[in-house]
Motif scaffolding. Structure first.
Motif, mmCIF file in Angstrom:
data_model
loop_
_atom_site.group_PDB
_atom_site.id
_atom_site.type_symbol
_atom_site.label_atom_id
_atom_site.label_comp_id
_atom_site.label_asym_id
_atom_site.label_seq_id
_atom_site.Cartn_x
_atom_site.Cartn_y
_atom_site.Cartn_z
ATOM 1 N N LEU A 99 28.391 -61.986 -15.085
ATOM 2 C CA LEU A 99 27.418 -61.237 -14.284
ATOM 3 C C LEU A 99 26.509 -60.400 -15.180
ATOM 4 O O LEU A 99 25.292 -60.358 -14.982
ATOM 5 C CB LEU A 99 28.143 -60.328 -13.279
ATOM 6 C CG LEU A 99 27.237 -59.510 -12.366
ATOM 7 C CD1 LEU A 99 26.306 -60.399 -11.560
ATOM 8 C CD2 LEU A 99 28.060 -58.631 -11.433
ATOM 9 N N ALA A 160 36.924 -54.612 -12.725
ATOM 10 C CA ALA A 160 37.095 -53.412 -11.901
ATOM 11 C C ALA A 160 38.001 -52.362 -12.547
ATOM 12 O O ALA A 160 37.717 -51.162 -12.478
ATOM 13 C CB ALA A 160 37.642 -53.807 -10.531
ATOM 14 N N GLU A 161 39.057 -52.811 -13.195
ATOM 15 C CA GLU A 161 40.028 -51.845 -13.735
ATOM 16 C C GLU A 161 39.480 -51.017 -14.892
ATOM 17 O O GLU A 161 40.037 -49.983 -15.235
ATOM 18 C CB GLU A 161 41.344 -52.551 -14.135
ATOM 19 C CG GLU A 161 41.168 -53.731 -15.076
ATOM 20 C CD GLU A 161 41.088 -55.056 -14.312
ATOM 21 O OE1 GLU A 161 40.508 -55.059 -13.197
ATOM 22 O OE2 GLU A 161 41.591 -56.066 -14.831
ATOM 23 N N TRP A 179 24.688 -47.855 -12.037
ATOM 24 C CA TRP A 179 24.655 -48.986 -11.121
ATOM 25 C C TRP A 179 25.955 -49.760 -11.318
ATOM 26 O O TRP A 179 26.136 -50.444 -12.317
ATOM 27 C CB TRP A 179 23.428 -49.857 -11.431
ATOM 28 C CG TRP A 179 23.087 -50.845 -10.352
ATOM 29 C CD1 TRP A 179 23.739 -51.049 -9.177
ATOM 30 C CD2 TRP A 179 21.990 -51.773 -10.360
ATOM 31 N NE1 TRP A 179 23.126 -52.035 -8.452
ATOM 32 C CE2 TRP A 179 22.055 -52.500 -9.136
ATOM 33 C CE3 TRP A 179 20.961 -52.063 -11.265
ATOM 34 C CZ2 TRP A 179 21.133 -53.495 -8.820
ATOM 35 C CZ3 TRP A 179 20.045 -53.046 -10.938
ATOM 36 C CH2 TRP A 179 20.121 -53.753 -9.722
ATOM 37 N N PHE A 181 28.582 -52.505 -10.476
ATOM 38 C CA PHE A 181 28.731 -53.823 -9.855
ATOM 39 C C PHE A 181 30.177 -54.191 -9.577
ATOM 40 O O PHE A 181 30.457 -55.311 -9.148
ATOM 41 C CB PHE A 181 28.079 -54.895 -10.739
ATOM 42 C CG PHE A 181 26.585 -54.981 -10.585
ATOM 43 C CD1 PHE A 181 25.744 -54.153 -11.312
ATOM 44 C CD2 PHE A 181 26.003 -55.877 -9.699
ATOM 45 C CE1 PHE A 181 24.366 -54.227 -11.169
ATOM 46 C CE2 PHE A 181 24.625 -55.968 -9.546
ATOM 47 C CZ PHE A 181 23.806 -55.134 -10.278
ATOM 48 N N PRO A 183 33.938 -53.628 -7.580
ATOM 49 C CA PRO A 183 34.405 -53.069 -6.304
ATOM 50 C C PRO A 183 35.125 -51.737 -6.480
ATOM 51 O O PRO A 183 35.367 -51.044 -5.491
ATOM 52 C CB PRO A 183 35.354 -54.147 -5.763
ATOM 53 C CG PRO A 183 35.673 -55.025 -6.907
ATOM 54 C CD PRO A 183 34.603 -54.885 -7.926
ATOM 55 N N ALA A 184 35.448 -51.378 -7.703
ATOM 56 C CA ALA A 184 36.091 -50.083 -7.943
ATOM 57 C C ALA A 184 35.108 -48.955 -7.680
ATOM 58 O O ALA A 184 33.915 -49.082 -7.939
ATOM 59 C CB ALA A 184 36.607 -50.013 -9.374
ATOM 60 N N ARG A 185 35.595 -47.845 -7.135
ATOM 61 C CA ARG A 185 34.761 -46.662 -6.940
ATOM 62 C C ARG A 185 35.020 -45.705 -8.093
ATOM 63 O O ARG A 185 36.171 -45.444 -8.441
ATOM 64 C CB ARG A 185 35.085 -45.988 -5.612
ATOM 65 C CG ARG A 185 34.764 -46.835 -4.416
ATOM 66 C CD ARG A 185 33.283 -47.236 -4.410
ATOM 67 N NE ARG A 185 33.019 -48.301 -3.453
ATOM 68 C CZ ARG A 185 32.462 -48.102 -2.266
ATOM 69 N NH1 ARG A 185 32.096 -46.901 -1.911
ATOM 70 N NH2 ARG A 185 32.258 -49.114 -1.461
ATOM 71 N N ILE A 186 33.933 -45.211 -8.662
ATOM 72 C CA ILE A 186 34.072 -44.365 -9.845
ATOM 73 C C ILE A 186 33.863 -42.893 -9.496
ATOM 74 O O ILE A 186 33.161 -42.562 -8.546
ATOM 75 C CB ILE A 186 33.071 -44.797 -10.939
ATOM 76 C CG1 ILE A 186 31.656 -44.856 -10.366
ATOM 77 C CG2 ILE A 186 33.474 -46.141 -11.509
ATOM 78 C CD1 ILE A 186 30.611 -45.233 -11.371
ATOM 79 N N LYS A 187 34.519 -42.041 -10.273
ATOM 80 C CA LYS A 187 34.385 -40.600 -10.086
ATOM 81 C C LYS A 187 33.488 -40.041 -11.191
ATOM 82 O O LYS A 187 33.777 -40.210 -12.373
ATOM 83 C CB LYS A 187 35.756 -39.931 -10.169
ATOM 84 C CG LYS A 187 36.623 -40.120 -8.964
ATOM 85 C CD LYS A 187 36.970 -38.771 -8.316
ATOM 86 C CE LYS A 187 37.874 -38.967 -7.110
ATOM 87 N NZ LYS A 187 37.269 -39.862 -6.094
ATOM 88 N N THR A 197 27.172 -51.818 -6.005
ATOM 89 C CA THR A 197 26.678 -53.116 -5.553
ATOM 90 C C THR A 197 27.789 -54.123 -5.753
ATOM 91 O O THR A 197 28.030 -54.586 -6.857
ATOM 92 C CB THR A 197 25.432 -53.533 -6.359
ATOM 93 O OG1 THR A 197 24.407 -52.561 -6.161
ATOM 94 C CG2 THR A 197 24.923 -54.890 -5.913
ATOM 95 N N THR A 198 28.491 -54.402 -4.655
ATOM 96 C CA THR A 198 29.624 -55.307 -4.768
ATOM 97 C C THR A 198 29.296 -56.607 -4.068
ATOM 98 O O THR A 198 29.185 -56.665 -2.852
ATOM 99 C CB THR A 198 30.878 -54.678 -4.140
ATOM 100 O OG1 THR A 198 30.946 -53.321 -4.523
ATOM 101 C CG2 THR A 198 32.122 -55.400 -4.595
ATOM 102 N N LEU A 199 29.129 -57.655 -4.868
ATOM 103 C CA LEU A 199 28.778 -58.949 -4.315
ATOM 104 C C LEU A 199 29.801 -59.410 -3.297
ATOM 105 O O LEU A 199 29.466 -60.018 -2.283
ATOM 106 C CB LEU A 199 28.672 -59.986 -5.433
ATOM 107 C CG LEU A 199 27.544 -59.795 -6.440
ATOM 108 C CD1 LEU A 199 27.478 -60.976 -7.382
ATOM 109 C CD2 LEU A 199 26.211 -59.627 -5.716
ATOM 110 N N TYR A 200 31.059 -59.098 -3.546
ATOM 111 C CA TYR A 200 32.129 -59.605 -2.696
ATOM 112 C C TYR A 200 32.112 -58.972 -1.310
ATOM 113 O O TYR A 200 32.651 -59.544 -0.369
ATOM 114 C CB TYR A 200 33.479 -59.409 -3.395
ATOM 115 C CG TYR A 200 33.462 -59.941 -4.815
ATOM 116 C CD1 TYR A 200 33.017 -61.239 -5.070
ATOM 117 C CD2 TYR A 200 33.819 -59.161 -5.897
ATOM 118 C CE1 TYR A 200 32.948 -61.735 -6.369
ATOM 119 C CE2 TYR A 200 33.764 -59.648 -7.192
ATOM 120 C CZ TYR A 200 33.328 -60.940 -7.422
ATOM 121 O OH TYR A 200 33.253 -61.422 -8.697
#
Lengths: 218, 218
Positions: A99, A160-161, A179, A181, A183-187, A197-200
């Motif tokens: 990606l 993601a990890e 930005w 990409f 699925p993980a949410r960051i702090k 922006t999660t394609l899945y």
DNA sequence: TTTCATTAAAGAAAAATTCCTTTAATGATT
DNA sequence: AATCATTAAAGGAATTTTTCTTTAATGAAA
């Protein structure tokens, strides 16, 4: 309604999401030589309500003419400007995998105001190479290059990890917007802008609709 | 933004959008060996309200235990199943450019239930080659291969001005769902599912937030 | 010129989504 | 065993977003 000197008005996110499509449509009309476009036409193209279009466009500087519509050329200019596509911003990209390298290749980004100046990775096979003239460095390098190069955005395209680790690095680099990409949410600190922006997610929405249709049969 | 007319969508789209992130979080916990996770923990990770999480999860089959939370293993299974990630669906991709080839390379898609079986293009330089073991054909070929191969989804990664042409082709092919990566909006029969995924919308949202922050300065 | 139909724009109503409050359950603590 | 604190779940309030309605403007047609 004059906008420039007035207070900042918060533009609804759904509105901003629709605008690039208005722009794409208007650009097409411009190529065809059409001079004016009505909200009805735009709405028809978008499969939405015409008042939605006028309301969305009311956030910009453009004013429509009754019984005629909006001037196509002005619409293209106003939307490009409004969406921030006319000013170039510099970005770093971390994660030059599939990606990531796709984004590096995508000339559309530079067309829409984003200039990726460097990429980073931990995979030694890509480090040192150039993808579309953008050099790939090891993540440990150029710790504070971002400020030097006036880079305000960081793009995360790692697994993601590892997203949080990369985000922490970017914040330390002094980056203003991320930005993400994965699925993980960051702090991150409150003043850092994050766009996920999660394609899945989109895949999930399609599957859900497919499922519903299969069940409902109507 | 979504479909016009009547949409029978039981699960709110924002809910489905959040779910892949819940899943990513749960998968991380599973790897770490954590047995239970509370809505509070998930909410904290997502930076949203805890009741939002319970409400979202109430659409699935999972039931939480008071004072304990949700079983992580069950959560992963239920979400994967619910999001349609456990069943494989076949797809064609049209437009093997930068973004298209990135998707072809992305193993994440097959991990989430999407199997791209073939790609198409008009550019002779890519035709005949294989990208990540997926062959690239000329768009004119295999007109009705989709039914033969049980392909239900078409992915559009061509330039915006060609989106409609490709969409028409896909509908003729008998495809059920279209994943449109261009900012152009396509017109298809009502029974065809369309999901628009425009990267530049996300860019516009970031730019908008950056702009507001610059102006506000308070 | 006069009438008509189409349009943008503004405001109100409706719908969707998020957030808040309450309730009941139950593991943990004393 | 009794109390406490945390949790899921349900219902309702608040907010956001979309859709509907009304109004005024004006180009086109008669």
């Amino acid at each position: 309604m004059v906008q420039s000197s007035k207070k900042i008005q918060v533009v609804p996110e759904p509105t901003i999401r629709r605008m690039p499509s208005y722009l794409a449509f208007a650009e097409g009309l411009l190529r065809k030589g059409q001079q004016f476009v009505s909200s009805t036409q735009i709405a028809n193209y978008m499969n939405i309500d015409p008042t939605q279009v006028t309301k969305d466009l009311s956030y910009t500087a453009i004013v429509g003419k009754t019984r005629v519509g909006y001037e196509v050329k002005a619409l293209v200019e106003v939307l490009s400007e409004f969406l921030g596509f006319t000013v170039m911003d510099n970005a770093f990209l971390v994660g030059a995998g599939s990606l990531g390298s796709a984004l590096l290749h995508d000339s559309g980004l530079s067309h829409f105001g984003l200039n990726i100046v460097a990429a980073f990775d931990v995979n030694s096979s890509t480090i040192g190479k150039k993808i579309n003239d953008i050099e790939v460095f090891h993540i440990d390098q150029f710790r504070d290059l971002s400020q030097e190069m006036n880079v305000i955005m960081g793009i995360i395209t790692v697994p993601a990890e590892n997203a949080q680790t990369v985000a922490d690095l970017m914040v330390a680099w002094g980056i203003k917007a991320i930005w993400n990409f994965t699925p993980a949410r960051i702090k991150v600190p409150d003043d850092i802008i994050v766009q996920n922006t999660t394609l899945y997610s989109n895949l999930a929405i399609i599957f859900n609709k497919l499922h519903n249709d299969r069940k409902e049969t109507r």
